[in-house]
Design an enzyme around this catalytic site. Structure first.
Site, short mmCIF file in Angstrom:
data_model
loop_
_atom_site.label_atom_id
_atom_site.label_comp_id
_atom_site.label_asym_id
_atom_site.label_seq_id
_atom_site.Cartn_x
_atom_site.Cartn_y
_atom_site.Cartn_z
N LEU A 170 31.22 1.60 -47.13
CA LEU A 170 32.52 1.23 -47.70
C LEU A 170 33.37 2.49 -47.92
O LEU A 170 33.87 2.75 -49.01
CB LEU A 170 32.33 0.43 -48.99
N GLY A 171 33.49 3.28 -46.85
CA GLY A 171 34.44 4.41 -46.87
C GLY A 171 35.82 3.87 -46.58
O GLY A 171 36.07 2.67 -46.76
N SER A 172 36.71 4.74 -46.09
CA SER A 172 38.09 4.26 -45.95
C SER A 172 38.19 3.19 -44.87
O SER A 172 38.97 2.24 -45.02
CB SER A 172 39.05 5.41 -45.77
N ILE A 173 37.40 3.27 -43.80
CA ILE A 173 37.45 2.22 -42.77
C ILE A 173 36.89 0.92 -43.35
O ILE A 173 37.52 -0.15 -43.24
CB ILE A 173 36.65 2.65 -41.51
N SER A 192 26.17 0.69 -49.14
CA SER A 192 26.56 2.07 -48.81
C SER A 192 25.62 2.97 -49.61
O SER A 192 24.80 2.47 -50.38
CB SER A 192 28.03 2.34 -49.17
N ARG A 193 25.76 4.27 -49.39
CA ARG A 193 24.82 5.19 -50.08
C ARG A 193 24.87 4.97 -51.59
O ARG A 193 23.87 4.96 -52.25
CB ARG A 193 25.17 6.64 -49.75
N GLY A 249 31.38 1.56 -35.60
CA GLY A 249 30.95 2.86 -36.12
C GLY A 249 30.50 3.76 -34.98
O GLY A 249 31.32 4.39 -34.31
N ARG A 250 29.20 3.79 -34.75
CA ARG A 250 28.63 4.53 -33.62
C ARG A 250 27.50 3.69 -33.05
O ARG A 250 26.74 3.05 -33.80
CB ARG A 250 28.07 5.88 -34.08
N GLU A 279 27.10 5.74 -24.25
CA GLU A 279 28.41 5.51 -23.62
C GLU A 279 28.60 6.43 -22.42
O GLU A 279 28.17 7.59 -22.49
CB GLU A 279 29.51 5.75 -24.65
N HIS A 297 35.14 1.79 -26.56
CA HIS A 297 35.36 2.80 -27.62
C HIS A 297 36.86 3.13 -27.73
O HIS A 297 37.28 4.28 -27.57
CB HIS A 297 34.54 4.07 -27.32
N ALA A 299 38.88 1.96 -30.46
CA ALA A 299 39.43 1.53 -31.76
C ALA A 299 40.57 2.41 -32.27
O ALA A 299 41.46 1.91 -32.95
CB ALA A 299 38.31 1.46 -32.79
O1 LIG Z 1 35.28 6.89 -32.65
C1 LIG Z 1 36.23 7.59 -32.80
C2 LIG Z 1 36.25 8.68 -33.72
O2 LIG Z 1 35.23 9.00 -34.36
O3 LIG Z 1 37.31 9.28 -33.84
#
Ligand SMILES: O=CC(=O)O
Length: 333
Positions: A170-173, A192-193, A249-250, A279, A297, A299
């Site tokens: 639950l960071g800014s994204i 979250s942490r 995320g990743r 990727e 990828h 976003a």
């Molecule tokens: O995935 C995109 C970024 O980390 O900027």
């Protein structure tokens, strides 16, 4: 980490002092050129015919700032070749390409993308989710294939309103995703942490327990040794046959092989993926699944946000070279 404070009197700063090393051009430079960095002297390593280590030993011995795209690995080996480095400005939201302990050991500051991408990434998460639930891409394929006026029935979608959504990170994204989906009538919970004191969404310290209580899991955290393959088979089975996974995320945060297996065996209802483990490789099995929405990828790729990133990078470099606080210092590295 404190802002570097060793550049002396900036009234005497010169172009030499404002050298910025660029190992590989970040996407903003590929799109907009480097005019926005006209106030700096760019050392463009990729344009040199020299091997990188020779280029760095000849040209980068006194360079203090480095601009880097997200995917370029910044390891101990590279840092050894740039001995005066004090700052890295990265244009990525993720920091997984950076050897953080080595940066900390060397006292090198990092300026991150900050919140610049958060709204776009959150929009993408919501877009992928609506697409998976309401089958928009699949419906588009159905119409284009001329199936509408045949007897081939298009399947029902699933309602977004009132879905229980679990946000991982639950960071800014994550907060932007929560805000959007709350407006759609979803029930938000998160892991979250640490528990965030400023939100009232139910907190789970454990992703497995979260997965058992929700319909949709949205991965919004960074990739670290702790989060690699955090979304494993057990988590996906706990999410269950009606469950949907969204990843902006990743890729390696999900165990991708297990994700594919769960989708093949219908242990999950669907997935929306902007990121992948290797990727640009996308597992073949996913390519034919109508319950999976795939995105390369993308976003953060909107002109508005990339233009804002140019300003952000410039602002961080200006702050550094005029001995002011960075706009988006990475704390606690
Ligand atoms: O995935 C995109 C970024 O980390 O900027």
């Amino acid at each position: 980490m404190a802002t570097p404070n060793h550049l002396g009197n900036h009234d005497h700063r010169s172009k030499e002092l404002s050298q910025v090393l660029v190992l590989e051009p970040p996407p903003i430079m590929k799109l907009y050129g480097d005019q926005f960095l006209n106030d700096f002297q760019l050392l463009k390593a990729w344009e040199s015919p020299l091997p990188l280590d020779q280029f760095l030993s000849i040209h980068a011995q006194s360079v203090k700032a480095l601009l880097t795209p997200g995917r370029y690995p910044l390891t101990r080996n590279i840092l050894q070749l740039i001995p005066s480095l004090q700052l890295v400005v990265t244009t990525s939201a993720g920091l997984n390409h950076i050897d953080l302990p080595e940066f900390q050991r060397r006292g090198i500051a990092i300026a991150s993308a900050g919140d610049v991408y958060s709204e776009d990434v959150a929009d993408m998460a919501v877009g992928l989710l609506i697409d998976v639930l309401r089958k928009i891409s699949a419906a588009d394929r159905y119409v284009r294939k001329g199936l509408w006026d045949t007897k081939a029935e298009f399947p029902l979608g699933s309602k977004l309103c009132s879905k229980r959504v679990g946000i991982v990170g639950l960071g800014s994204i994550g907060q932007e995703v929560a805000k959007r989906l709350q407006a759609f009538g979803c029930r938000i919970m998160y892991t979250s942490r640490n528990k965030k004191p400023f939100v009232s969404y139910p907190y789970y310290s454990n992703v497995l327990e979260l997965a058992a209580d929700i319909d949709v899991l949205i991965i919004c955290c960074g990739l670290t040794e702790q989060t690699r393959h955090m979304i494993n088979k057990d988590v996906m089975l706990a999410l269950g046959k009606e469950g949907v996974v969204i990843n902006i995320g990743r890729g390696p945060i999900i165990d991708e092989k297990e994700l594919v297996q769960c989708l093949v065996q219908r242990e999950l209802a669907g997935a929306g993926l902007d990121v992948f483990e290797n990727e640009p490789h996308v597992p073949r099995e996913l390519l034919t699944m109508d319950n999976v929405v795939l995105s390369p990828h993308r976003a953060v790729r909107t002109p508005e946000t990339l233009a804002a990133m140019c300003e952000h990078v410039k602002g961080n470099l200006e702050a550094f070279f005029s001995n002011k606080p960075l706009l988006s210092p990475v704390m606690n590295i």
